[in-house]
Write an enzyme that holds these catalytic residues in place. Structure first.
Site, mmCIF file in Angstrom:
data_model
loop_
_atom_site.group_PDB
_atom_site.id
_atom_site.type_symbol
_atom_site.label_atom_id
_atom_site.label_comp_id
_atom_site.label_asym_id
_atom_site.label_seq_id
_atom_site.Cartn_x
_atom_site.Cartn_y
_atom_site.Cartn_z
ATOM 1 N N GLY A 1 0.798 -1.215 0.000
ATOM 2 C CA GLY A 1 0.000 0.000 0.000
ATOM 3 C C GLY A 1 0.832 1.266 0.000
ATOM 4 O O GLY A 1 1.972 1.294 -0.458
ATOM 5 N N LEU B 1 -4.263 -5.852 -4.443
ATOM 6 C CA LEU B 1 -3.233 -4.821 -4.389
ATOM 7 C C LEU B 1 -1.882 -5.384 -3.969
ATOM 8 O O LEU B 1 -1.772 -6.034 -2.914
ATOM 9 C CB LEU B 1 -3.664 -3.716 -3.417
ATOM 10 C CG LEU B 1 -2.681 -2.555 -3.213
ATOM 11 C CD1 LEU B 1 -2.494 -1.773 -4.508
ATOM 12 C CD2 LEU B 1 -3.150 -1.637 -2.090
ATOM 13 N N ASP B 2 -0.855 -5.128 -4.794
ATOM 14 C CA ASP B 2 0.539 -5.468 -4.488
ATOM 15 C C ASP B 2 0.726 -6.951 -4.158
ATOM 16 O O ASP B 2 1.591 -7.321 -3.362
ATOM 17 C CB ASP B 2 1.061 -4.620 -3.311
ATOM 18 C CG ASP B 2 1.126 -3.141 -3.651
ATOM 19 O OD1 ASP B 2 1.296 -2.809 -4.834
ATOM 20 O OD2 ASP B 2 0.999 -2.312 -2.722
ATOM 21 N N ALA B 3 -0.069 -7.812 -4.770
ATOM 22 C CA ALA B 3 -0.010 -9.241 -4.443
ATOM 23 C C ALA B 3 0.244 -10.122 -5.655
ATOM 24 O O ALA B 3 0.198 -11.343 -5.540
ATOM 25 C CB ALA B 3 -1.308 -9.664 -3.754
#
Length: 291
Positions: A208, A234-236
């Site tokens: 994040g 998100l960001d995964a």
């Protein structure tokens, strides 16, 4: 447009993923030999957790353009027999890459410089930004910058306009070079192609916003950056490349940001280069990256 050092028109790449079993390599290389191909590079890997086999081959085939269809037709039964996921790609086929950026331009400048020097095998038809700040950076490279403002109220319209740009320019790959907007699941699905992001943290830590502030508050001794494929979470997405740099207790958040920028631009450049050279095979939430 800068001149690119492009592979021979006779060179192709074959990427394979299937269950590991005897005879895969022998069968593939025999078929290529029977069609007059000369293998010039081969790399393979078996994932121990599920015995999944991955292979990347480069080979030369005289008259590739005229013979590629026949080779694909001959390979299809082999692929079906072994349950393969596969791609056969002319190495000289250049991918069309769009760069997305917000206000921070260090990753953008790194990619544009490498492209100008012929070290990134891509065409860059456009840059997209939700701010006009990067216009002066992009202009000397002769690439149009499309300013598409995004607010909470106009996000859907902005994404629709951006998708139209991707279709109009026949974009194969989107690179988020510090584009500080979260792409919606609808955008990701509608684009349908790979999207690479650079996250200014060593994922999965500090996902994040404001990861350097998060890292500073934890007193970390290493900061890093992560280039990964974008998914709806998100960001995964699957990680392509990471790197780190040592920091200390005397470093303020501003120092971490400054140091981190160096890591970010090199990590993103490596990941983009490997993708453009078809060296990355996603596998679930991981990747196999061939050297």
């Amino acid at each position: 447009m800068p001149s690119l050092v492009r592979p021979s028109a006779e060179r192709a790449r074959l990427l394979i993923s299937c269950a590991d079993r005897p005879g895969v390599v022998a069968t593939v290389t025999r078929l290529l030999f029977e069609h007059g191909a000369n293998v010039v590079d081969s790399d393979q890997h078996t994932e121990p957790d599920d015995l999944r086999f991955f292979m990347r081959l480069e080979f030369d085939l005289p008259g590739l353009a005229e013979r590629l269809g026949a080779l694909e037709e001959a390979f299809a039964p082999v692929a079906e027999r072994f349950g393969m996921q596969w791609r056969l790609i002319p190495a000289a086929r250049v991918k069309r890459m769009a760069l997305f950026v917000s206000k921070q331009d260090h990753c953008l400048q790194e990619l544009l410089w490498l492209w100008k020097k012929g070290e990134l095998m891509a065409d860059i038809p456009l840059v997209v930004s939700n701010h006009p700040d990067a216009r002066e950076v992009v202009a000397p490279f002769g690439i149009p910058l499309h300013h598409v403002p995004v607010t909470a109220d106009t996000k859907a319209q902005a994404e629709a306009a951006t998708l139209e740009l991707m279709r109009a320019h026949q974009v194969d790959l989107v690179v988020l070079a510090r584009y500080m907007q979260i792409l919606s699941g609808d955008f990701i699905a509608s684009f349908g192609g790979p999207i690479i992001n650079i996250h200014h943290s060593f994922l999965p830590a500090f996902v994040g916003a404001n990861p350097y502030a998060q890292a500073h508050s934890r007193g970390v001794k290493l900061i890093g950056a992560t280039a990964h494929y974008v998914t709806a979470e998100l960001d995964a997405g699957p990680i392509i490349e990471q790197d780190v740099h040592r920091v200390g207790h005397r470093d303020a958040v501003a120092d971490l940001v400054r140091i981190g920028r160096r890591v970010e631009r090199t990590v993103l450049a490596r990941a983009v280069s490997w993708h453009l050279e078809d060296r990355v095979l996603p596998h679930g939430n991981k990747t196999v990256v061939f050297s």
